[in-house]
Design a protein around this motif. Structure first.
Motif, PDB file in Angstrom:
ATOM      1  N   VAL A  94      92.481  -3.652  32.437  1.00 15.32           N
ATOM      2  CA  VAL A  94      93.356  -4.249  32.462  1.00 15.32           C
ATOM      3  C   VAL A  94      94.812  -3.172  32.232  1.00 15.32           C
ATOM      4  N   GLU A 122      97.055  -2.125  34.591  1.00 14.58           N
ATOM      5  CA  GLU A 122      97.885  -2.152  35.659  1.00 14.58           C
ATOM      6  C   GLU A 122      98.841  -3.357  35.638  1.00 14.58           C
ATOM      7  N   GLY A 123      99.715  -3.554  35.102  1.00 15.46           N
ATOM      8  CA  GLY A 123     100.476  -4.818  35.183  1.00 15.46           C
ATOM      9  C   GLY A 123     101.257  -4.871  33.944  1.00 15.46           C
ATOM     10  N   SER A 147      99.828  -3.027  29.257  1.00 17.57           N
ATOM     11  CA  SER A 147      99.555  -1.657  29.640  1.00 17.57           C
ATOM     12  C   SER A 147      98.380  -1.159  28.887  1.00 17.57           C
ATOM     13  N   ARG A 158      94.460  -0.416  27.969  1.00 14.73           N
ATOM     14  CA  ARG A 158      93.295  -0.588  28.493  1.00 14.73           C
ATOM     15  C   ARG A 158      92.558  -1.529  27.965  1.00 14.73           C
ATOM     16  N   GLU A 211      96.439 -13.215  30.349  1.00 16.00           N
ATOM     17  CA  GLU A 211      96.001 -12.326  31.380  1.00 16.00           C
ATOM     18  C   GLU A 211      94.344 -12.077  31.409  1.00 16.00           C
ATOM     19  N   VAL A 267      91.860 -12.716  34.575  1.00 14.82           N
ATOM     20  CA  VAL A 267      90.977 -11.667  35.160  1.00 14.82           C
ATOM     21  C   VAL A 267      89.309 -12.265  34.907  1.00 14.82           C
ATOM     22  N   TRP A 296     101.355  -9.459  42.157  1.00 16.95           N
ATOM     23  CA  TRP A 296     100.658  -8.424  41.336  1.00 16.95           C
ATOM     24  C   TRP A 296      99.093  -8.921  41.070  1.00 16.95           C
ATOM     25  N   ASN A 304      97.311  -8.305  44.310  1.00 18.82           N
ATOM     26  CA  ASN A 304      96.894  -7.129  44.701  1.00 18.82           C
ATOM     27  C   ASN A 304      96.196  -6.393  43.564  1.00 18.82           C
ATOM     28  N   LYS A 305      96.111  -6.724  42.435  1.00 15.71           N
ATOM     29  CA  LYS A 305      95.339  -5.954  41.508  1.00 15.71           C
ATOM     30  C   LYS A 305      94.170  -6.844  41.051  1.00 15.71           C
ATOM     31  N   HIS A 306      94.157  -8.461  41.054  1.00 19.12           N
ATOM     32  CA  HIS A 306      93.158  -8.991  40.698  1.00 19.12           C
ATOM     33  C   HIS A 306      92.397  -9.728  41.828  1.00 19.12           C
TER      34      HIS A 306
END
Length: 387
Positions: free
Chosen positions: A145, A147-148, A151, A153, A202, A206, A230, A233-235
């Motif tokens: 995680v 990207e969003g 910040s 990881r 978040e 996920v 977001w 596109n990301k998940h």
């Protein structure tokens, strides 16, 4: 029973005209092909009704539902409300359970009303219970995680730069918690943006499997369409976004100058409907100020003698609950028209305050900001300032 039939039955059971955005949200929830719906509408516009539709569907389809909130007090309130709704709809009150970090009631229920961290713990497999070596339905493998909005990881890497075989809890969960998980409702979802706790929401999104539908409710998300893009596109989770700017009761701001609460609040209470400005909430900065202000107010003429008799009659059923601790002091305040509500008040005492305030017997509740985080206490006025 099909989802269309459940939707029709639910709408038929609503005893009033729906707002256009409510109709749109319900159609998106029951008829949409995506991963759920995100609803953004001002406070007091009936977002809870849409959440009740998810509860209605879970009870009829017998699929598991998690309802998450950011606060224990709000979780307790929703738990009581949903148990009453379940009974009204012909189901058992025990179909609804309650789990927080320090208390749980009927935790194996079909519908679990929980604080947000509980859902994440269940997805990560950290709650007590037998563990399975493979992902249970309702969970998905956790990736990075980075990207969003968050910040940091959230995955570990070995020395070669590759993720190890068990880089994070790989979606393992206690089967008794996540079997047959069909949907998750996240109330007060704007907490996703909280610098400290936002990662809870978040990571939960996920970890949830793609076939688990989500309903995100908030009055204050400023960029819902950006968020939905977001998440898609990301998940890979597609949400239908429903936004309404309509406000049933317009807000009015009044500057009261240097008047103290002890001067302002008595002037707001009146037996005349035309002049009455209650029920009202008086916000203080901390718990001690709440008790101090309530002590000062209880000696002022806030309620008539007839209203006092009504309050006393209502309190008779709570004699045992108010017999110990802060109960006797709170009872005297309630008899004089003042309630106290903050995180340090016992749940059963808060429930009494909420009940009398909603019944418009007690005109004032002195509270901290936690009450403004989604707890359902409709008020004509909210007062902020120094005691």
């Amino acid at each position: 029973m099909t989802r269309d039939e459940i939707c029709t039955r639910f709408i038929d059971a609503v005893p009033y005209q729906l707002y256009p955005y409510q109709e749109e949200a319900l159609l998106a929830w029951f008829g949409g092909e995506g991963g759920g719906v995100m609803v953004c509408a001002p406070t007091g516009m009936g977002k809870t009704l849409i959440a009740e539709a998810a509860l209605f569907e879970a009870l009829h389809s017998r699929t598991r539902l998690y309802y998450t909130t950011p606060l224990i007090a709000l979780t307790e309130q929703k738990y009581r409300e949903f148990r009453e709704l379940a009974e009204r709809w012909g189901f058992s009150r025990d179909d609804v359970g309650f789990i927080t970090g320090n208390r749980r009631e009927n935790p194996s229920a079909l519908v679990r009303v929980v604080v947000a961290e509980i859902l994440l713990n269940h997805l990560l497999g950290q709650d007590a219970g037998p563990m399975e070596p493979q992902p249970a339905r309702g969970t998905a493998a956790l990736g990075c995680v980075g990207e969003g909005p968050v910040s940091e990881r959230s995955c570990a890497e070995d020395k070669t730069g590759q993720r190890p075989a068990r880089h994070t809890p790989s979606g393992v969960a206690p089967t008794q918690f996540l079997d047959d998980l069909g949907a998750v409702v996240m109330d007060e979802f704007h907490n996703f943006n909280d610098p400290e706790r936002g990662v809870v929401w978040e990571l939960s999104l996920v970890l949830l499997a793609r076939d688990v539908r989500v309903m995100l409710l908030s009055a204050t998300v400023g960029n819902p369409y950006d968020f939905a893009d977001w998440l898609k596109n990301k998940h890979g989770r597609k949400l239908t976004v429903v936004v309404s700017n309509q406000r049933r009761v317009p807000l009015e701001y009044v500057w009261v100058g240097d008047r103290l609460f002890t001067e302002l609040l008595p002037a707001m209470a009146s037996d005349s409907d035309a002049e009455n400005r209650t029920p009202a909430l008086a916000f203080c900065f901390n718990r001690d100020e709440c008790w101090e202000l309530a002590e000062r107010l209880k000696g002022l003429p806030l309620v008539s003698s007839a209203r006092q008799k009504q309050i006393e009659a209502a309190l008779d059923q709570y004699r045992s609950d108010l017999a110990e601790g802060a109960g006797p002091k709170l009872r005297q305040m309630l008899l004089r028209g003042v309630g106290v509500h903050h995180a340090g008040v016992l749940p059963r005492h808060k429930e009494i305050v909420e009940t009398l305030f909603n019944a418009k017997l007690v005109p004032f509740v002195v509270c901290t900001e936690t009450l403004a985080a989604g707890i359902n206490l409709p008020a004509a006025r909210s007062c902020c300032g120094r005691c």
